[in-house]
Structures are given as C-alpha cells and as structure tokens.
Design an enzyme around this catalytic site. Sequence first.
Site, PDB file in Angstrom:
ATOM      1  N   PHE A 310      40.723  36.144  35.048  1.00  0.00           N
ATOM      2  CA  PHE A 310      41.600  35.070  35.501  1.00  0.00           C
ATOM      3  C   PHE A 310      41.747  35.077  37.020  1.00  0.00           C
ATOM      4  O   PHE A 310      41.822  36.147  37.637  1.00  0.00           O
ATOM      5  CB  PHE A 310      43.006  35.224  34.915  1.00  0.00           C
ATOM      6  CG  PHE A 310      43.075  35.207  33.414  1.00  0.00           C
ATOM      7  CD1 PHE A 310      43.281  34.031  32.724  1.00  0.00           C
ATOM      8  CD2 PHE A 310      42.953  36.393  32.691  1.00  0.00           C
ATOM      9  CE1 PHE A 310      43.348  34.015  31.339  1.00  0.00           C
ATOM     10  CE2 PHE A 310      43.028  36.399  31.307  1.00  0.00           C
ATOM     11  CZ  PHE A 310      43.226  35.196  30.632  1.00  0.00           C
ATOM     12  N   ASP A 311      41.811  33.890  37.606  1.00  0.00           N
ATOM     13  CA  ASP A 311      42.380  33.742  38.935  1.00  0.00           C
ATOM     14  C   ASP A 311      43.897  33.858  38.756  1.00  0.00           C
ATOM     15  O   ASP A 311      44.400  33.647  37.646  1.00  0.00           O
ATOM     16  CB  ASP A 311      41.999  32.378  39.508  1.00  0.00           C
ATOM     17  CG  ASP A 311      42.709  32.089  40.805  1.00  0.00           C
ATOM     18  OD1 ASP A 311      42.693  32.946  41.698  1.00  0.00           O
ATOM     19  OD2 ASP A 311      43.306  30.997  40.918  1.00  0.00           O
TER      20      ASP A 311
END
Length: 618
Positions: A310-311
Amino acid sequence: MVSFIYKQKIKIMILSILLIVSGFISYYAFDQKLIFDVTLIAASVIGVLPIAISAFQALKVKVISIDLLVTIAVVGAFIIKAYEESAIVTFLFLFGAYLEQRTLNKTRSAIKALTEMAPETALKKMDDGEFLEVGIDDVEVTDILLVKTGAKVPVDGIVLSGSAYINEASITGEAVSVKKVVDSKVFAGTILDNGTIEIIAQKVGEDTTFGKIIELVEEAQDSKSEAEKFIDRFATWYTPFVLVLALIVWVITQDVALAITILVLGCPGALVIGVPVSNVAGIGNGARHGVLLKGSEVIGNFSKVDTIVFDKTGTLTIGHPVLRYEAYYELDKKDIIPYIYSVEKQSDHPLAKAITNHLKDAKTLPIDHTDVIKGGGIVASIHERKVFIGNTVLMKDNGIEIKSDIMDEISRLEHEGHSIVLTAIDEKLVSLMGIRDEVRPNLKKDLKHIKKMGVKNLIVLSGDNQGSVDIVAKELGLTKAIGNMLPEDKANYIKELMNEGHIIAFVGDGVNDSPSIALAHIGIAMGGGTDVAIETSDVVLMNDNINKLPHALGLAKATKHNMIQNILIAIGVVVVLLVSLFWGEWVNMSIGMLVHEASILVVILNAMRLLRFKTKIN
C-alpha cells in the site's frame, strides 16, 4: 435466406416441439405410424437447418464447431430412419441454445443496467441566463448545468450553488444518499434524490468517472483469460478428435447408431461456455459494487495474490492531513503566521493545504521569489526577508540551527505519526508544526479479513518519515512499514518482492504511484486518484473507497473457484456419458443430448450465483 432462418430460430424451435408432440400423440394414441414418421421427419428437417447453417459458416473460416457434430449426428440418425432421435436431438440443441442465451443475458444484466444509467440530456445555462435541455454531447467543460430532484447528474463537476442528497450507487455500489453542498464533487450517472443544485462541468462524456466505468467494463468483457484461451484451443482439437473417434468406432463395430451417439455425447458445450460466463458474472457483480476488474486475466491473477503493498497517504489514510500541533519561537505568533500562510498558499502539497486551511484567516504578504527544493520544501523572499519552510533536511542544508529541546519535540511528534513542517526566517527557526492524517474508518477490520483470505503480507511504503509510517502500520496491524521512499524506491522494492516469487498487488492513488501500479502483478487504483493511476491499474476501487478491497479480492477468488467448478462439471458430464455408453444401458442419443443441454444450463446457473456474491466481514 440465412439471416431469415436465424431470426426464426425460436419459432423453428416451437414448431419443432409441436410436430414432435403431435407425432407421438398420433402414434401412441391413434396408432398412426405414417403421421408419426412424417411429423418427425418434418421436425428433423426444419430443426437441423439453423444448426447446419452455423456449422457451414464455421467451416468457411476453417473451424470445426459443435454444430458440425450435431449436424452429422442428425443426418446419420435420419439415414438410419431413427426419426425420433433426429427430431428430439435438434429440438434439444435449439432449446439449449435458447436457454443459454436467456441465462447469459441475465448474467449481463448488471452491466446492461449500468450502461442504461448513462445520462442522455442536461439542463444547460445559455447566454441569456435561462436553462435549456440539450443532448449530453452538447455539454462542454466549464458549462453550468442545473440538476433537479429525480434527475441524473449529467457530468463530473463541482456544486456552485444549492444543496442536495445524491444516490451514488452507480459509482460506489452503496445505495446511501450523500449530502452535497457548495464545492462538493458530483459524478455523472448518480441520481439526485432530493434538492436542486447548479454545477460546473469538469469532465464530460467518456472522460467522466461513470464513462470510464462503462468503458473499462466493456473492455473487461472482451478480454480473455489464459483459461479461456486454453479452452478455445482445446475445443479446436477436441471436435476433430470426437469425429475421428466416432469413425473408428463405426469401422470396428459397423454400428452406425453407436457412432452417431458418440458424436452427440462428445459435444463440449458446457466446457466452452463455463469459463466466459463465470467471468462475465464476476465482472458484472464488481461493476455493481464499485469495483472495476479489468478483464478475465486480472481475475485469475488477483485471486492468487499473496502480498499487498500500500501507499500510505490517500490510500490507508484519508488523504486530508490536519494541523494538530504548532509552536512558535523567537517572534510573536501573529508576526510569523502571515509569512507561513503566504508561502504555503503557493503550494498544492497536502501538508501545505493542511496549514493554509488551519490559517485561512491570516494576512497575505506579497512574495518576491520562491524556489521549490525537491524533497525539502520551499525557500521564498518576502520584503527582503528569506523564508525557509520544509523539513529538517532543508534546515540543516541551509545552516539553520535546531536546538536539542526542539529536536526532542520533533522526535516525539514523528513517533506519534506527525509529518513535520519547520519554518525559519532570516536563518532563525521560528515555528514547528505537526501535521497528521487519519487512518480510514473500519480499515483495520477490512485488512484483517484480507489476511483470512490468504494474503500473507500487508506492507506500506511511503515518502513520509518512518515514525508516521510505523504508527499507521501498528494501528492497522501491517506486516511491514518502510518510510522515506521516493517513487523509484517503491518500484525497486516491488521488483525485489517479485524476484522472491511473491504475487504482488500494489494499491495507490497518485501519479507517483503509477510506476508501482504498472509494475505489480495486480495494480489497484483508488477511483478518486489521478487519471494516470487509474489508466495503468488492473483494478479500480471507485470513489476512493479502499473498504471495497475485501469484496474485490473475495469476488476474484469466488470467480476463479466458480470457473473451476464449471470446468469440472463439463468434463465430468462428457466422461460419465461416454463411459455409460460403452459399459451401461441407459444412454442413447436423445438422453445424451438432454444431459448435455442440462449441463450447459447448470454451469450458467452456477455462474449466476456470482451476481449475488457479497463479502461477509466479521
């Protein structure tokens, strides 16, 4: 003539069954053998016409189709005067095709309903100030439009005046009305439940969020997975194999009826239809619930993912940082704030927006010059005073002293998950601000459910400081957290994971996420993110809703399992029929065709279960 016969297929099917029923009644009720033969011959002839035409059309393009198997079988039965067999087989084949089309249309209903929701007209403000109804093609960016209660929002835009409650189910999959006020975003294809608003068009036609949904879903239907490509190749070789097998059996046994029955039993109809119908149903379910799966191959790959990366900002967090801590040194606060506000007002960075939102009533000073320092901040000149706003690196690079007690405060704030913004005027540190984003609601529960579905690693990569990234990872129970990463660092880390043999999905929303989204096995974009992230992705979570991720993954896995079930059903039916033909007594041509058509219906009905699929999160 050919097109006329195709158009009459349903009428031919009805006439065929009427002739068959009449023939059997005349024979068993009135002992009229001649009428029995004549009606069944007629039913056989009219029934085989559309099937034979399809077989011929396929042969013209060098394809040996299932229709050819049935045509040869019917002609053979006709020759050996098994008229009841030839008539019943043609009817069952036509009836099976009819049921197949009806149920396939049902599986596509979600997608069809989606396309029908596209707005066709809009109330456009004309030069005289009046609103006139025009076609959607006549609406351009910056046009002002009026939307009333019950109407569809015609474009993506911003509310200029008024307020309303809008049903955004076509975008998010959630049929809950959302309140819209001035400056709120609205999306094409959503429905205004109550109120009246004026909006300014930002995106029109195919460029709207809704237009992209339709385009991507249509593209997804046209794409083929590896399983579908394999089955296409299999069917190409399988049909000639059945023909050769029937010929060999006839040569060895001299039993024409047995050879013809093999042709009927060998029809792989359920196998050919089983995989595509599962994928269409899965894509339709996703489109209805705010998840775009861009094709059958995406579904297969997504179902095997073992690591999701994930960002942080805008993905795991809401993406709207808020100023939560501020301290001022050397000068009075009222003297410092205009400098900070004036400089940060020039930036679109999320941290700058958090500061300007907090200081929105501050005085603005004229700026003589600004320099943006990559990875550091901004250096500006105001009234011949030099202003530095940025991180600790910017301060140290410019020789600005940060006292030990302030460094301790910075460490504490970073440990609590804050992003740090320092301000110096004339090389003296005058302000420390701590800005923190909030984790998305209910996300911890969603990620826990994703782990239960077999995803072993949940990793966050971010450009933010390690302290703030660690806080988010701890709060959400992630496997690993790495901060201070540039876009190229993220992409290199994705490559390392892939080289280790992991099946990777990357979830992000910004331009800087696009390389990682494109590189991962499955790129997942937030629908509220940038166009380039959405275009390079494989899966889109509409309306910026990461809470749809468990449904997306669960749907991909369910679709893959459904596809395997259909393949096993199709192959199992053919094996059982052929074994029963040689070592049993209950199978004949008509029963074989009946079982085949039933198996086609079974795999379609099995696939239709996907339309009702929902992920249950405990």
